[in-house]
Design a protein around this motif. Structure first.
Motif, PDB file in Angstrom:
ATOM      1  N   GLN A 127       0.840  -1.184   0.000  1.00 37.96           N
ATOM      2  CA  GLN A 127       0.000   0.000   0.000  1.00 37.96           C
ATOM      3  C   GLN A 127       0.890   1.254   0.000  1.00 37.96           C
ATOM      4  O   GLN A 127       2.016   1.239   0.506  1.00 37.96           O
ATOM      5  N   PRO A 128       0.408   2.354  -0.584  1.00 39.85           N
ATOM      6  CA  PRO A 128       1.228   3.568  -0.650  1.00 39.85           C
ATOM      7  C   PRO A 128       1.430   4.230   0.702  1.00 39.85           C
ATOM      8  O   PRO A 128       0.509   4.291   1.517  1.00 39.85           O
ATOM      9  N   LYS A 129       2.647   4.728   0.926  1.00 41.79           N
ATOM     10  CA  LYS A 129       2.966   5.481   2.135  1.00 41.79           C
ATOM     11  C   LYS A 129       2.664   6.953   1.847  1.00 41.79           C
ATOM     12  O   LYS A 129       3.530   7.700   1.390  1.00 41.79           O
ATOM     13  N   ASN A 150      -2.365  -3.169  -8.551  1.00 42.43           N
ATOM     14  CA  ASN A 150      -0.935  -2.986  -8.780  1.00 42.43           C
ATOM     15  C   ASN A 150      -0.295  -4.188  -9.464  1.00 42.43           C
ATOM     16  O   ASN A 150      -0.659  -5.332  -9.216  1.00 42.43           O
ATOM     17  N   ASN A 151       0.654  -3.898 -10.317  1.00 43.21           N
ATOM     18  CA  ASN A 151       1.481  -4.918 -10.956  1.00 43.21           C
ATOM     19  C   ASN A 151       2.895  -4.748 -10.427  1.00 43.21           C
ATOM     20  O   ASN A 151       3.465  -3.652 -10.574  1.00 43.21           O
ATOM     21  N   PRO A 152       3.467  -5.722  -9.722  1.00 36.76           N
ATOM     22  CA  PRO A 152       3.155  -7.148  -9.773  1.00 36.76           C
ATOM     23  C   PRO A 152       2.395  -7.712  -8.562  1.00 36.76           C
ATOM     24  O   PRO A 152       2.152  -8.909  -8.511  1.00 36.76           O
ATOM     25  N   SER A 153       2.022  -6.895  -7.593  1.00 35.79           N
ATOM     26  CA  SER A 153       1.450  -7.460  -6.368  1.00 35.79           C
ATOM     27  C   SER A 153      -0.004  -7.892  -6.542  1.00 35.79           C
ATOM     28  O   SER A 153      -0.467  -8.794  -5.849  1.00 35.79           O
ATOM     29  N   GLY A 154      -0.752  -7.234  -7.429  1.00 37.37           N
ATOM     30  CA  GLY A 154      -2.118  -7.648  -7.722  1.00 37.37           C
ATOM     31  C   GLY A 154      -3.196  -6.973  -6.896  1.00 37.37           C
ATOM     32  O   GLY A 154      -4.372  -7.049  -7.234  1.00 37.37           O
ATOM     33  N   ASN A 155      -2.828  -6.305  -5.805  1.00 39.12           N
ATOM     34  CA  ASN A 155      -3.826  -5.704  -4.920  1.00 39.12           C
ATOM     35  C   ASN A 155      -4.235  -4.316  -5.389  1.00 39.12           C
ATOM     36  O   ASN A 155      -3.489  -3.624  -6.095  1.00 39.12           O
ATOM     37  N   SER A 156      -5.424  -3.895  -4.969  1.00 38.61           N
ATOM     38  CA  SER A 156      -5.865  -2.518  -5.183  1.00 38.61           C
ATOM     39  C   SER A 156      -5.417  -1.657  -4.007  1.00 38.61           C
ATOM     40  O   SER A 156      -5.322  -2.127  -2.875  1.00 38.61           O
ATOM     41  N   PHE A 157      -5.150  -0.390  -4.274  1.00 38.09           N
ATOM     42  CA  PHE A 157      -4.789   0.534  -3.202  1.00 38.09           C
ATOM     43  C   PHE A 157      -6.053   1.028  -2.503  1.00 38.09           C
ATOM     44  O   PHE A 157      -7.114   1.125  -3.112  1.00 38.09           O
ATOM     45  N   TYR A 158      -5.914   1.358  -1.234  1.00 33.20           N
ATOM     46  CA  TYR A 158      -7.046   1.868  -0.473  1.00 33.20           C
ATOM     47  C   TYR A 158      -7.548   3.171  -1.105  1.00 33.20           C
ATOM     48  O   TYR A 158      -6.763   4.078  -1.420  1.00 33.20           O
ATOM     49  N   SER A 159      -8.857   3.261  -1.258  1.00 31.42           N
ATOM     50  CA  SER A 159      -9.455   4.434  -1.887  1.00 31.42           C
ATOM     51  C   SER A 159      -9.121   5.712  -1.125  1.00 31.42           C
ATOM     52  O   SER A 159      -8.883   6.767  -1.733  1.00 31.42           O
ATOM     53  N   GLU A 160      -9.081   5.613   0.200  1.00 33.17           N
ATOM     54  CA  GLU A 160      -8.782   6.801   1.008  1.00 33.17           C
ATOM     55  C   GLU A 160      -7.381   7.330   0.721  1.00 33.17           C
ATOM     56  O   GLU A 160      -7.164   8.556   0.667  1.00 33.17           O
ATOM     57  N   ALA A 161      -6.436   6.419   0.511  1.00 33.74           N
ATOM     58  CA  ALA A 161      -5.062   6.825   0.223  1.00 33.74           C
ATOM     59  C   ALA A 161      -4.977   7.512  -1.134  1.00 33.74           C
ATOM     60  O   ALA A 161      -4.318   8.559  -1.286  1.00 33.74           O
ATOM     61  N   ILE A 162      -5.639   6.941  -2.132  1.00 34.47           N
ATOM     62  CA  ILE A 162      -5.603   7.542  -3.467  1.00 34.47           C
ATOM     63  C   ILE A 162      -6.290   8.906  -3.440  1.00 34.47           C
ATOM     64  O   ILE A 162      -5.797   9.871  -4.044  1.00 34.47           O
ATOM     65  N   GLU A 185     -13.365  -3.117  -7.169  1.00 34.68           N
ATOM     66  CA  GLU A 185     -13.249  -1.692  -6.895  1.00 34.68           C
ATOM     67  C   GLU A 185     -13.794  -0.873  -8.066  1.00 34.68           C
ATOM     68  O   GLU A 185     -13.680  -1.278  -9.227  1.00 34.68           O
ATOM     69  N   GLU A 186     -14.355   0.278  -7.755  1.00 36.41           N
ATOM     70  CA  GLU A 186     -14.885   1.162  -8.793  1.00 36.41           C
ATOM     71  C   GLU A 186     -13.736   1.878  -9.500  1.00 36.41           C
ATOM     72  O   GLU A 186     -12.757   2.296  -8.875  1.00 36.41           O
ATOM     73  N   SER A 187     -13.861   2.030 -10.812  1.00 33.20           N
ATOM     74  CA  SER A 187     -12.853   2.757 -11.569  1.00 33.20           C
ATOM     75  C   SER A 187     -12.839   4.227 -11.161  1.00 33.20           C
ATOM     76  O   SER A 187     -13.889   4.831 -10.890  1.00 33.20           O
ATOM     77  N   TRP A 188     -11.645   4.809 -11.188  1.00 34.97           N
ATOM     78  CA  TRP A 188     -11.516   6.233 -10.889  1.00 34.97           C
ATOM     79  C   TRP A 188     -11.999   7.109 -12.034  1.00 34.97           C
ATOM     80  O   TRP A 188     -12.084   8.328 -11.882  1.00 34.97           O
ATOM     81  N   VAL A 189     -12.351   6.506 -13.153  1.00 37.79           N
ATOM     82  CA  VAL A 189     -12.919   7.275 -14.264  1.00 37.79           C
ATOM     83  C   VAL A 189     -14.190   8.001 -13.815  1.00 37.79           C
ATOM     84  O   VAL A 189     -14.483   9.112 -14.267  1.00 37.79           O
TER      85      VAL A 189
END
Length: 347
Positions: A127-129, A150-162, A185-189
């Protein structure tokens, strides 16, 4: 935020190239085209393609519920990413931020465009710091690349962090959603209108089974899209790519069925991998691949090669020591992989 303030001065002053197909946009029926120095003998590809891919863009707009003015196509997502660099990053001056382990082309394109790259590794849960990322930013930080799933881990980042990153970063945030169709997860589009500095990229290579035609999608404000259209090559999406994409996208339910099949196979594969004794961890995934931690990635990779199976060894990536990335294949391919793992574990 004024997007114009983020553009390179040369881009703001650029006069776009006007192709023959740009200059005439009227009705084409019964017209004689002698404007583009084309070979006049019809064979289906003797004419230049539509530089703005109007028919394909209209269909994609309908499928995704996004306005045409917010869409640009690229020759693969890599061209889209390169155009973003060219629009916003001044060579030998600006910098971009990436979050390893992540897609390697962000760094390659930075080097090609003479842009400094700042890396803030993801945490132990991939997850992003957020605080560290924002503290790394300086006045020349123009782009922040977020790959989710994420590539290569495969997980989605927490929406709150993004959300916090898009809100507080004073440059352009690029969210790479190459694997979004495999995620819940919903697309950020859907949030483009909320963030003028947001660019979302997607592709037809994964969920739509069209990796061979090289078609990437960029979503952004109409202002950003107009800039990218101005600097892209005039005929960047060839006629064959446009026709094949239209053909496959018009097959009702095809992509949805394949996505469903891949997700089912992903779960079956994960369950089967739990019985492999040298796999110590199976990472959560929202993509069409699974990252696993093994005892010796180099050894296991080579053993699979000997059995005619090619996977991806990610052990050199930050936080990915002794990991292998396994693409979810067909039921038969996944069965072959699992059987090979079982044979290796017994040897």
């Amino acid at each position: 935020m004024d997007i114009k303030d983020l553009l390179r001065p040369t881009i703001k002053a650029l006069k776009p190239y006007s192709s023959a197909r740009d200059e005439f946009q009227g009705a084409t029926d019964n017209m004689v085209f002698l404007d583009a120095n084309e070979n006049p003998f019809e064979n289906g590809v003797n004419r230049y393609p539509d530089p703005l891919q109007r028919e394909l863009k209209s269909l994609w707009s309908e499928l995704k519920g996004v306005s045409v003015e917010n869409i640009m196509f690229g020759n693969g997502s890599d061209e889209v990413l390169d155009l973003i660099y060219r629009a916003f990053c001044e060579p030998n001056q600006d910098n971009v931020i990436t979050l390893p382990p992540t897609y390697g082309m962000y760094e390659v394109l930075a080097n090609l465009n003479a842009i400094v790259i700042k890396k803030v590794n993801l945490d132990n849960n991939f997850q992003p710091k957020v605080d560290e990322i924002l503290s790394t930013v300086d006045k020349n930080s123009k782009l922040l690349f977020i790959c989710s799933p994420n590539n290569p881990s495969g997980n989605s980042f927490y929406s709150e962090a993004i959300t916090r990153l898009v809100s507080e970063f004073k440059g352009i945030v690029v969210i790479d959603e190459a694997y979004i169709d495999f995620s819940k997860e919903e697309s950020w589009v859907s949030r483009l209108n909320n963030f003028p500095n947001l660019i979302v990229t997607q592709t037809v290579s994964k969920a739509y089974a069209m990796a061979g035609i090289r078609l990437g999608i960029c979503y952004a404000s109409a202002e950003i899209i107009s800039v990218l259209n101005a600097i892209k090559p005039p005929y960047n999406i060839n006629e064959l790519t446009q026709k094949k994409a239209l053909e496959l996208l018009n097959v009702k339910g095809l992509a949805e069925k394949q996505i469903t099949d891949i997700l089912l196979e992903r779960e079956k594969l994960i369950d089967a991998l739990k019985s492999i004794d040298f796999i110590s961890k199976i990472y959560p995934t929202d993509a069409n691949f699974v990252l696993v931690k093994v005892d010796d990635a180099n050894k296991r990779y080579n053993q699979l090669i000997e059995k005619g199976i090619v996977i991806r060894n990610r052990t050199t990536q930050p936080g990915c020591e002794n990991t292998l990335r396994l693409t979810v294949g067909t039921a038969d391919e996944n069965e072959i992989l699992v059987k090979a793992f079982l044979l290796i574990s017994k040897s």
